[in-house]
Design an enzyme around this catalytic site. Structure first.
Site, PDB file in Angstrom:
ATOM      1  N   ALA A  85       0.814  -1.090  -0.053  1.00 49.73           N
ATOM      2  CA  ALA A  85       0.013  -0.032   0.183  1.00 49.73           C
ATOM      3  C   ALA A  85       0.671   1.384  -0.021  1.00 49.73           C
ATOM      4  O   ALA A  85       1.995   1.320   0.960  1.00 49.73           O
ATOM      5  CB  ALA A  85      -0.833  -0.097   1.141  1.00 49.73           C
TER       6      ALA A  85
ATOM      7  N   ALA B 141       4.648   4.115   3.230  1.00 47.81           N
ATOM      8  CA  ALA B 141       3.973   2.856   2.605  1.00 47.81           C
ATOM      9  C   ALA B 141       4.014   1.546   3.280  1.00 47.81           C
ATOM     10  O   ALA B 141       4.430   1.795   4.460  1.00 47.81           O
ATOM     11  CB  ALA B 141       5.028   2.490   1.436  1.00 47.81           C
ATOM     12  N   LYS B 142       3.359   0.666   2.985  1.00 52.35           N
ATOM     13  CA  LYS B 142       3.434  -0.622   3.965  1.00 52.35           C
ATOM     14  C   LYS B 142       3.132  -1.749   3.142  1.00 52.35           C
ATOM     15  O   LYS B 142       2.265  -1.538   2.196  1.00 52.35           O
ATOM     16  CB  LYS B 142       2.245  -0.523   4.985  1.00 52.35           C
ATOM     17  N   GLY B 143       3.674  -2.977   3.729  1.00 53.41           N
ATOM     18  CA  GLY B 143       3.518  -4.006   2.735  1.00 53.41           C
ATOM     19  C   GLY B 143       3.398  -5.343   3.535  1.00 53.41           C
ATOM     20  O   GLY B 143       4.104  -5.279   4.720  1.00 53.41           O
TER      21      GLY B 143
ATOM     22  N   ASP C 173      10.355  -5.685   9.012  1.00 53.56           N
ATOM     23  CA  ASP C 173       9.360  -5.294   9.991  1.00 53.56           C
ATOM     24  C   ASP C 173       8.841  -6.477  10.814  1.00 53.56           C
ATOM     25  O   ASP C 173       9.682  -7.359  10.622  1.00 53.56           O
ATOM     26  CB  ASP C 173       7.952  -4.624   9.117  1.00 53.56           C
TER      27      ASP C 173
END
Length: 433
Positions: A77, A122-124, A163
């Site tokens: 995202a 962002a993040k995934g 993460d």
């Protein structure tokens, strides 16, 4: 796998006192609206910031070692890039979904802005339990996922980092898979790599170091003597262990620490350097001798000056906020304080220094790593730590200025700093027709 996350979740000091589960996206949007109310911002910009720019969803098939093919779902995202390339963690966890990635991507936008780092958010992640995979299967999963999202990432486009459930080795595999497809070595496509392949010295310890720096400054701000300050730290992973050890080295009295199994307590102070951190010996805190043991819940309610929740989210809630005896809370973990607990702390006059500021050392040193990769020149650990100290003190000063000028909570002050910068950038760039 150990990780030093770049994403963060935050609660809100608004009037919502419900303890009903709230998604990361709902909380992020509510916090955006709450901070925007304190500022004279074009409501059209606020509306744009409620939505991600793009969300990539891919299927990731791998062949397990038993010959079965498993298909996993992966996401990336990308929230906002008005200030620079997208930036944020990549997690492997069964609960990863689209909405979580969007919400956490929004939080990364705020975190980069409060630190004045030229990145967006962002993040995934992949919906998988990494403990169910062998190392070879995890590598296969990472390389296939990299290929699926290759067109969406890049050193000037979107830069993942470790993460939950991922680590420097994961980032090395991702960098290698991307580089092989591009036909050249491109270390800047990810941060949090091992130094031998372009990672930065000091990256693993950076979130804990920033927590310690901010704790030291907050203790001084409230006229406490660091050498006479008692501190309890929940969580002894990368963040908690580094924060505790640094504060101990600087003269504070760290009296309690814990891991997932529970904690130890010595009112006269612990030798934090003798306690194995999670990456050295997982879940080893209780093997260290101490006068008393405590549960993780009890640690948060100890009669200490400062409590640092540095383990998991949502540990300070409406159920225990009235029982917290500390005079100051420093958020080391991502989102450890619920909305209801935040409201109670505000009512009780207990300052809460938010994670968006306190644990921002991870993304800050990721920025340093990116600069080193772009310039093909490594920095010494001393330089990394010196630069981090400077950046954290600058950010602390900016947030403190808003805190004092506006009579708001520390969390609100941090979001006001962030949102002001993002809104100004959107206003300057305008809207593409």
């Amino acid at each position: 796998m150990a990780s030093t996350p770049e994403s963060t979740g935050d609660a809100d000091e608004s009037t919502n006192t419900s303890e009903e589960p709230e998604s990361a996206l709902e909380t992020a949007r509510r916090q955006l609206q709450h901070a925007a109310a304190e500022l004279d911002i074009d409501p059209n910009i606020v509306e744009r910031l409620k939505h991600p720019k793009k969300v990539h969803e891919v299927t990731v098939p791998i062949e397990r070692e038993n010959g079965d093919v498993e298909v996993y779902t992966g996401y990336r995202a990308q929230h906002d890039s008005v200030r620079g390339p997208f930036k944020g963690g990549l997690r492997y966890h069964p609960d990863v979904d689209r909405e979580e990635c969007v919400g956490l991507g929004m939080w990364m936008t705020w975190k980069c802005a409060v630190m004045d780092i030229p990145f967006g958010g962002a993040k995934g992640g992949i919906a998988v339990n990494p403990k169910d995979l062998t190392e070879a299967e995890t590598e296969q999963l990472t390389r296939r996922f990299t290929d699926e999202i290759r067109s969406a990432i890049g050193p000037t486009t979107d830069i993942p980092a470790p993460d939950m459930g991922t680590d420097p080795q994961t980032m090395a595999w991702l960098m290698d898979a991307y580089s092989m497809q591009e036909g050249e070595t491109i270390p800047g496509v990810v941060t949090g790599k091992p130094p031998i392949v372009g990672g930065s010295e000091g990256r693993d310890s950076a979130p804990g170091r920033s927590v310690a720096i901010v704790a030291r400054e907050a203790i001084d701000y409230y006229d406490m003597d660091l050498s006479e300050t008692s501190i309890a730290v929940q969580g002894f992973g990368s963040v908690g262990s580094n924060a505790a050890t640094l504060l101990d080295d600087w003269g504070a009295n760290v009296v309690a620490v814990s891991d997932v199994n529970g904690g130890i307590y010595d009112p006269d102070g612990l030798d934090t350097g003798a306690i194995p951190a999670h990456d050295e010996e997982p879940e080893a805190v209780l093997t260290h001798e101490a006068p008393e043991t405590v549960t993780n819940d009890e640690l948060l309610e100890l009669d200490v000056d400062v409590v640092i929740p540095a383990a998991i989210g949502n540990v300070l809630t409406a159920d225990n906020a009235d029982d917290v005896a500390a005079d100051l809370v420093i958020e080391g973990a991502n989102g450890p304080t619920t909305s209801a607990a935040s409201a109670i702390f505000a009512e009780r006059g207990i300052p809460v220094i938010p994670d968006i500021l306190a644990n921002a050392g991870g993304v800050t040193v990721s920025y340093f790593e990116w600069l080193q990769d772009i310039n093909r020149r490594a920095w010494s650990l001393e330089r990394v730590n010196d630069e981090l100290e400077t950046e954290m003190l600058d950010a602390w000063g900016e947030v403190r200025g808003e805190f004092e000028a506006r009579d708001v909570t520390w969390r609100d002050a941090a979001y006001i700093v962030a949102l002001s910068r993002i809104a100004d950038a959107h206003d300057a760039r305008g809207l593409w027709p």
